[in-house]
Design an enzyme around this catalytic site. Structure first.
Site, PDB file in Angstrom:
ATOM      1  N   GLN A   1       0.864  -1.177   0.000  1.00 51.09           N
ATOM      2  CA  GLN A   1       0.000   0.000   0.000  1.00 51.09           C
ATOM      3  C   GLN A   1       0.903   1.231   0.000  1.00 51.09           C
ATOM      4  O   GLN A   1       2.084   1.145   0.295  1.00 51.09           O
ATOM      5  CB  GLN A   1      -0.864  -0.014   1.258  1.00 51.09           C
TER       6      GLN A   1
ATOM      7  N   ARG B   1       6.428   4.895  16.209  1.00 49.45           N
ATOM      8  CA  ARG B   1       6.738   3.507  16.592  1.00 49.45           C
ATOM      9  C   ARG B   1       7.831   3.491  17.651  1.00 49.45           C
ATOM     10  O   ARG B   1       7.794   2.724  18.597  1.00 49.45           O
ATOM     11  CB  ARG B   1       7.179   2.712  15.351  1.00 49.45           C
TER      12      ARG B   1
ATOM     13  N   ASP C   1      -5.398  -7.027  10.727  1.00 53.55           N
ATOM     14  CA  ASP C   1      -5.543  -6.188   9.530  1.00 53.55           C
ATOM     15  C   ASP C   1      -6.510  -6.915   8.595  1.00 53.55           C
ATOM     16  O   ASP C   1      -6.642  -8.134   8.627  1.00 53.55           O
ATOM     17  CB  ASP C   1      -4.192  -5.971   8.829  1.00 53.55           C
TER      18      ASP C   1
ATOM     19  N   ALA D   1      -9.012  -9.654   9.784  1.00 54.14           N
ATOM     20  CA  ALA D   1     -10.382  -9.307  10.190  1.00 54.14           C
ATOM     21  C   ALA D   1     -10.620  -7.824   9.979  1.00 54.14           C
ATOM     22  O   ALA D   1      -9.676  -7.036   9.914  1.00 54.14           O
ATOM     23  CB  ALA D   1     -10.566  -9.626  11.676  1.00 54.14           C
TER      24      ALA D   1
ATOM     25  N   CYS E   1      -5.046   9.798  10.288  1.00 54.07           N
ATOM     26  CA  CYS E   1      -4.179  10.355   9.232  1.00 54.07           C
ATOM     27  C   CYS E   1      -5.000  11.137   8.208  1.00 54.07           C
ATOM     28  O   CYS E   1      -4.625  11.230   7.047  1.00 54.07           O
ATOM     29  CB  CYS E   1      -3.333   9.266   8.572  1.00 54.07           C
TER      30      CYS E   1
HETATM   31  C1  SAM Z   1      -2.369   3.447   8.152  1.00 55.09           C
HETATM   32  S1  SAM Z   1      -2.228   1.784   7.702  1.00 55.09           S
HETATM   33  C2  SAM Z   1      -1.470   1.091   9.125  1.00 55.09           C
HETATM   34  C3  SAM Z   1       0.039   1.212   9.134  1.00 55.09           C
HETATM   35  C4  SAM Z   1       0.742   0.400  10.167  1.00 55.09           C
HETATM   36  N1  SAM Z   1       0.297   0.714  11.516  1.00 55.09           N
HETATM   37  C5  SAM Z   1       2.256   0.578  10.072  1.00 55.09           C
HETATM   38  O1  SAM Z   1       2.854   1.204  10.964  1.00 55.09           O
HETATM   39  O2  SAM Z   1       2.819   0.100   9.090  1.00 55.09           O
HETATM   40  C6  SAM Z   1      -3.870   1.237   7.794  1.00 55.09           C
HETATM   41  C7  SAM Z   1      -4.093  -0.263   7.660  1.00 55.09           C
HETATM   42  O3  SAM Z   1      -5.472  -0.521   7.907  1.00 55.09           O
HETATM   43  C8  SAM Z   1      -5.876  -1.622   7.122  1.00 55.09           C
HETATM   44  N2  SAM Z   1      -7.344  -1.564   7.086  1.00 55.09           N
HETATM   45  C9  SAM Z   1      -8.123  -0.726   6.351  1.00 55.09           C
HETATM   46  N3  SAM Z   1      -9.430  -0.910   6.678  1.00 55.09           N
HETATM   47  C10 SAM Z   1      -9.452  -1.868   7.645  1.00 55.09           C
HETATM   48  C11 SAM Z   1     -10.489  -2.468   8.401  1.00 55.09           C
HETATM   49  N4  SAM Z   1     -11.765  -2.105   8.237  1.00 55.09           N
HETATM   50  N5  SAM Z   1     -10.153  -3.401   9.306  1.00 55.09           N
HETATM   51  C12 SAM Z   1      -8.868  -3.781   9.486  1.00 55.09           C
HETATM   52  N6  SAM Z   1      -7.844  -3.238   8.800  1.00 55.09           N
HETATM   53  C13 SAM Z   1      -8.130  -2.292   7.891  1.00 55.09           C
HETATM   54  C14 SAM Z   1      -5.152  -1.450   5.824  1.00 55.09           C
HETATM   55  O4  SAM Z   1      -5.023  -2.714   5.178  1.00 55.09           O
HETATM   56  C15 SAM Z   1      -3.802  -0.878   6.297  1.00 55.09           C
HETATM   57  O5  SAM Z   1      -2.879  -1.912   6.459  1.00 55.09           O
END
Ligand code: SAM
Length: 387
Positions: free
Chosen positions: A193, A205, A244, A269, A331
């Protein structure tokens, strides 16, 4: 170069270094889509040079507020200035955002560096037309092992551009290994992504994992490729669970866990369903991370985004141990830090918790926040302690 004239309100904004002219600001237009134009106020005074695309609501993006030539030297200087800003990250990581569009005075382009491999994203027609001036300078200055173009942002369709997903220069391996504050991660530019990895969360982090104590149980929600959870495990967490919705992200998370020789459970999930239903009756955590995708991509979506955030926070407080930590992020530019703080307080009131704010969190320094460009601050968060 064609001249355009903007109204007084836009002229005021440009004088305070805001780099956009909206379609409705233009009194007298000129130039073809993608052309360079010089921008003037109604009295004829020069305000800046930018590129125009009347098809986009943001019709002009300013490249310079001075009367300069837009040539290879111009881009060389801008790139060098952007690289200098990132020098402080040296030693901490070999992966960072080198160019963050408007925040580095290079509107329409993003460049990330992954251990000498560059990922670029070109988001506007104007920058598409200027890429032949910028890219040779980028190659000369950085000598990258490869460049991968990942231009697939929705903004491109608004500019009348299609998706570009290709190797532009050199070689790009299937997995690039990067280092970040003692952890290592594999970045798959083709299937990831964003432009590869959530670099903007690097400092958060580091801060969050500094609160982890040996034996902690950690829940990393919206974990993507596991970066928060892996840092927590490296700091002594006994049990880590990564949640995720993306299968590909969790596959990459498992590779990252193996690379760092730490263990975690990965759960595919929907985060809302998971937090509401899934944790077992006796599951309790010492640290929960909530790092959702942008819920409010437009202003009108802010109320819905806050409702979603409140729900996630409320459910997290339910399964947090007394004295436990919650790191929560948004974000979306449209969700302010005050909005997020209010959402936390409302959720805490619902759950009858007392909350201390331990840390105010923002995007890391390679994603600059320019005060004159309010939307350049997009990532906000808090590290909280709940009682
Ligand atoms: C901002 S990124 C997280 C980045 C991560 N914390 C990192 O430090 O690399 C948001 C994540 O939310 C996931 N995502 C989006 N909608 C979601 C949902 N409804 N439930 C679970 N995960 C979801 C996406 O696949 C993505 O990996």
């Amino acid at each position: 170069m064609d001249k355009i004239v903007v109204n007084r309100a836009a002229a005021e904004r440009l004088r305070s270094f805001f780099p956009w002219v909206y379609r409705t600001d233009i009194q007298q237009s000129a130039g073809e889509p993608g052309d360079l134009v010089s921008v003037h106020d109604p009295g004829g005074t020069f305000l800046g040079i930018g590129y125009i695309n009347p098809a986009s609501e943001i019709s002009v993006r300013i490249l310079s507020f001075s009367e300069v030539e837009i040539n290879r030297d111009f881009f060389r200087e801008k790139l060098m200035a952007a690289f200098r800003k990132r020098e402080a990250l040296r030693g901490k990581t070999d992966a960072c955002r080198l160019v963050h569009a408007e925040a580095d005075e290079l509107p329409g382009i993003i460049v990330d560096d992954y251990a000498g491999h560059l990922a670029i994203q070109v988001n506007t027609l104007g920058m598409e037309r200027l890429r032949d001036l910028l890219l040779p300078e980028l190659v000369e200055l950085r000598q990258p092992k490869g460049i991968y173009e990942k231009s697939e942002a929705k903004s491109r369709s608004r500019e009348g551009l299609g998706t570009e997903d290709r190797v532009l220069h050199g070689e790009i391996p299937g997995r690039i290994e990067i280092a970040e504050s003692g952890a290592r991660f594999l970045v798959n530019l083709r299937e990831s992504q964003k432009t590869g990895f959530f670099l903007d969360q690097r400092r958060n982090r580091e801060i969050t994992s500094s609160y982890v104590e040996a034996g902690f149980e950690v829940l990393d929600v919206f974990a993507n490729t596991g970066a928060f959870g892996i840092h927590a495990a490296l700091h002594g967490a006994r049990r880590v669970r990564l949640v995720d919705v993306s299968r590909e992200a969790l596959e990459q998370a498992r590779e990252n866990l193996a690379l760092n020789r730490v263990a975690a459970q990965t759960v595919r999930a929907d985060a809302f369903d998971y937090l509401t239903e899934a944790p077992g009756a006796r599951d309790r955590f010492d640290l929960i991370i909530l790092d959702p995708p942008p819920f409010a991509k437009a202003k009108r979506m802010t109320a819905g985004a806050l409702k979603g955030l409140r729900h996630l926070i409320c459910q997290s407080l339910r399964i947090l141990r007394p004295g436990g930590f919650l790191a929560v992020f948004s974000c979306s530019h449209h969700v302010s830090q005050v909005d997020l703080q209010r959402a936390v307080l409302e959720a805490a009131t619902d759950r009858g918790c007392r909350i201390e704010i331990l840390e105010h969190l923002f995007q890391d320094r390679d994603h600059p926040y320019v005060l004159n460009i309010p939307m350049s601050l997009y990532l906000k968060g808090f590290l909280l302690k709940s009682f």
